[in-house]
Structures are given as C-alpha cells and as structure tokens.
Design a protein around this motif. Structure first.
Motif, mmCIF file in Angstrom:
data_model
loop_
_atom_site.group_PDB
_atom_site.id
_atom_site.type_symbol
_atom_site.label_atom_id
_atom_site.label_comp_id
_atom_site.label_asym_id
_atom_site.label_seq_id
_atom_site.Cartn_x
_atom_site.Cartn_y
_atom_site.Cartn_z
ATOM 1 N N ARG A 1 11.333 92.985 -1.194
ATOM 2 C CA ARG A 1 11.756 94.378 -1.174
ATOM 3 C C ARG A 1 13.164 94.528 -0.615
ATOM 4 O O ARG A 1 13.903 95.443 -1.000
ATOM 5 N N GLU A 2 13.533 93.656 0.317
ATOM 6 C CA GLU A 2 14.891 93.721 0.865
ATOM 7 C C GLU A 2 15.928 93.427 -0.222
ATOM 8 O O GLU A 2 16.938 94.133 -0.339
ATOM 9 N N LEU A 3 15.677 92.395 -1.010
ATOM 10 C CA LEU A 3 16.591 92.090 -2.116
ATOM 11 C C LEU A 3 16.616 93.227 -3.130
ATOM 12 O O LEU A 3 17.672 93.577 -3.667
ATOM 13 N N THR B 1 24.450 84.594 -3.582
ATOM 14 C CA THR B 1 24.800 84.936 -2.200
ATOM 15 C C THR B 1 23.694 85.756 -1.546
ATOM 16 O O THR B 1 23.307 85.502 -0.399
ATOM 17 N N ALA B 2 23.172 86.733 -2.280
ATOM 18 C CA ALA B 2 22.112 87.588 -1.734
ATOM 19 C C ALA B 2 20.863 86.774 -1.404
ATOM 20 O O ALA B 2 20.227 86.986 -0.366
ATOM 21 N N HIS C 1 19.255 86.188 2.293
ATOM 22 C CA HIS C 1 17.839 86.527 2.531
ATOM 23 C C HIS C 1 17.090 85.342 3.153
ATOM 24 O O HIS C 1 16.307 85.531 4.101
ATOM 25 N N GLU C 2 17.335 84.150 2.648
ATOM 26 C CA GLU C 2 16.662 82.972 3.211
ATOM 27 C C GLU C 2 17.121 82.717 4.651
ATOM 28 O O GLU C 2 16.312 82.330 5.507
ATOM 29 N N ALA C 3 18.398 82.944 4.919
ATOM 30 C CA ALA C 3 18.896 82.756 6.283
ATOM 31 C C ALA C 3 18.280 83.767 7.239
ATOM 32 O O ALA C 3 17.882 83.430 8.361
ATOM 33 N N VAL C 4 18.179 85.019 6.806
ATOM 34 C CA VAL C 4 17.569 86.053 7.649
ATOM 35 C C VAL C 4 16.103 85.731 7.902
ATOM 36 O O VAL C 4 15.596 85.852 9.029
#
Length: 366
Positions: free
Chosen positions: A273-275, A247-248, A252-255
């Motif tokens: 870094r966001e993940l 899900t994460a 992330h790919e959608a963002v």
C-alpha cells in the motif's frame, strides 16, 4: 522451474507456463474526470494473480467455497473483486455482493445483510433470481468479536448455512429458511482480529495463502501503471519509468528492513500500500507541467517523504531515512543530484516543521 510454475492444458495435453497466460496491461487515462479511471480501480495481472484467479474460477463455478489468507496489503481483496467484476450475470449466471465484516458484525446484522440481497422463491425457500447463483464475498472474515467461550456468532451463522443449507427466521423461530444457490468467497488477515476462525467453518473452504508480491511482480505492476501514465509525456520523461520504479522498490525494502514494528511502533507495518500511495501521487503529474526529469524526481521525493517519513516517530529516524533515501536516489536517478535533492529536502523540512508547530499549537490551546 517448479511444478507451481506450470498449468496442465487438457485441450493440448501439455503443461504450459502460467507466465504465458498473463494478459498484457492496457494503459488507460488515470484521474477522476470523465473518460478517466481512478487509480484505486486499476488492476495489473501478474503470474500470482492469474494463478489464484484461475483457482477461484474453478471453485466458484463448481459450487465450492474459497478463502484467501494473507497479511494486509497483499492484494487479497483486489484479486477477488477483480474476479467477481469479470463475471457476466447472463453468460456465467452468477451475481455477486460484497460484505465487509468488522468487530461489531453480529449474526443478526450479517443475516440482515444476506437476506437483503435475496428474494423469496416459494414457501420457505429463498435465494437469488431463478437461474442465477449468488456469490457473497466476505471480507475480513475473522474480525468479528470473540465471545467469552471463544465463539464468533456471525461465523457460527455462516457455518450453520454451509452445513445445513438453512437458517432460522429472526421473528418466527419456528420457521426455517432454506437459502439456495448461495456460496461464499472469503478473505482474512490472520494478524488482525482473531488469529483463526472456527474449524467447523474453515473446513468448508479451500484456503490459499497470498504472500507479498515478489520484487519482479512489484516491478511489473508499477512499471505498467506508471509507464502508461507517462505515455503522453516527453521521451526524456518516459525514460525515467523503470528507474523511478526500481528506486521506489529499493527504498521500500530499506524501510521495511530498518524500521521494524514493535509494541510502541505498531504502525511500522510496511506493505504494498505504501508503494501504491507513492505512485498514486506520481500519477497526478501532468505532461504540460512536468517537462524536466528533475521535476519528476522532486515529486517522487515529496511523495516518498509523505508516505514514509511522516509515519516515523523521532527526528533521528527521519534523519536515518533521509540518509539512505538520498544514497538510493543518487545511485539510480540521473539528475542534477545536489541541487535537485537540496531543493526538495528544503521544502520537505519546511513542511515538516510547519506540521510540528501546528501540532504543538493545538496542544497548547487544549
């Protein structure tokens, strides 16, 4: 597979897959207490990191220079630091020090830092202790300021040492210091600072590109970290590991695809870094308190909003994020969807409204 997927093993005379050389991650307690390891010190090996580390090892132990080039958040620094930390000063005879460059790094400050880690041997010869080699890791190598005619004097100092093996003393300009048993490993982000460094300097380095980890590598990294942390949780919680990781990654790919950087929204630079920040927050969860899947989903929702939504500029963009985030969570996580998400969204809305009111209050006071 491709030729890059294989390594020639001279002992057996056969080609073996890099995948077979990836060590299995050993789970350790995560935290800041005694006996625990801080999250930012954890490192999970993948095919790419094993491949690059192998090349770094061959180059460094043969006295050659190496450079890793890639965008922010691709793991350049961590790969090099992990390799240098694995060196044994007795068995390998190699010492290492990190030097982080910035816009204000000059040749004088760089020379002072290098000389602070070496000793005088005899006459005008300087270096690490006898029988040892010193490896300097130069991070953000292209960040020093560019002068009027396109030069970077700190890079020029490195070039002089690599080409001639010596630099001049800052006090006695007639003294030429020979720096021996010293080599460099560098890393740079070509999208920050100077887009390139002096060709006379870079030609000494074997340069390798480091790309953003693939989806399978990201899944391997965060499944190993998060799964190890949930090892002492209830079985129903451990079953959420791969689902939350998937899900994460999808969020992330959608963002990354919907919120692109621009001249105004230059902070929309999304990378690994966001993940990492999301799972660092998730790893603060304790098994004694998080006993239901819905509780972990609420924490995941909170961390995702703090990492992504708090960087969005307008409320319309936050609404767009909330829309596809809710769809992805409903599709992947088997929880009591409506109630769980509505409670989490309600708390996030209150938190965001409080931040806006606080900001406006400080604006009014000033």
């Amino acid at each position: 597979g491709l030729c890059f997927d294989y390594l020639y093993d001279p002992t057996t005379g056969e080609h073996v897959q890099w995948q077979s050389m990836v060590p299995k991650h050993a789970s350790v307690p995560i935290g800041m207490k005694p006996g625990e390891t801080p999250f930012n010190e954890l490192f999970v090996e993948t095919v790419e990191t094993v491949r690059i580390t192998y090349l770094l090892d061959k180059l460094a132990k043969n006295g050659k220079y190496a450079m890793l080039v890639g965008n922010a958040g691709t793991g350049k620094t961590e790969i090099i630091k992990n390799y240098l930390n694995s060196l044994d000063k007795d068995a390998d005879g190699m010492l290492s020090k990190n030097i982080v460059m910035s816009y204000y790094t000059s040749s004088f400050s760089l020379q002072s830092e290098i000389e602070g880690y070496i000793d005088k041997r005899s006459g005008n010869i300087f270096g690490p202790p006898m029988g040892k080699k010193m490896v300097f890791f130069i991070d953000d190598m292209n960040l020093p300021y560019v002068e009027t005619y396109g030069t970077q004097n700190s890079i020029a100092l490195l070039t002089q040492h690599m080409q001639y093996g010596s630099i001049f003393d800052r006090t006695d300009l007639g003294m030429r210091k020979n720096l021996v048993d010293i080599q460099y490993i560098a890393a740079m982000n070509p999208t920050a600072g100077s887009f390139e460094v002096c060709e006379r300097c870079q030609r000494h380095f074997a340069t390798f590109a480091v790309a953003m980890p693939s989806q399978s590598d990201l899944s391997t990294i965060f499944t190993s970290l998060f799964g190890g942390h949930l090892g002492n949780f209830q079985p129903v919680m451990q079953e959420l590991t791969s689902k939350i990781v998937d899900t994460a990654i999808q969020v992330h790919e959608a963002v990354s695809s919907k919120f692109l950087p621009s001249a105004v929204r230059f902070m929309y630079n999304w990378n690994m870094r966001e993940l990492t920040n999301i799972f660092q927050g998730l790893c603060h969860a304790k098994g004694d308190y998080y006993i239901k899947p819905s509780m972990l989903v609420k924490l995941f929702t909170h961390e995702s909003y703090r990492v992504y939504a708090d960087r969005l500029v307008t409320e319309e963009e936050v609404d767009v994020f909330s829309g596809f985030f809710t769809d992805i969570v409903k599709k992947n996580l088997p929880v009591r969807r409506r109630r769980c998400l509505s409670e989490a969204m309600y708390l996030l809305t209150l938190s965001r409204q409080l931040m806006v009111l606080t900001f406006r209050f400080h604006q009014w006071r000033s």
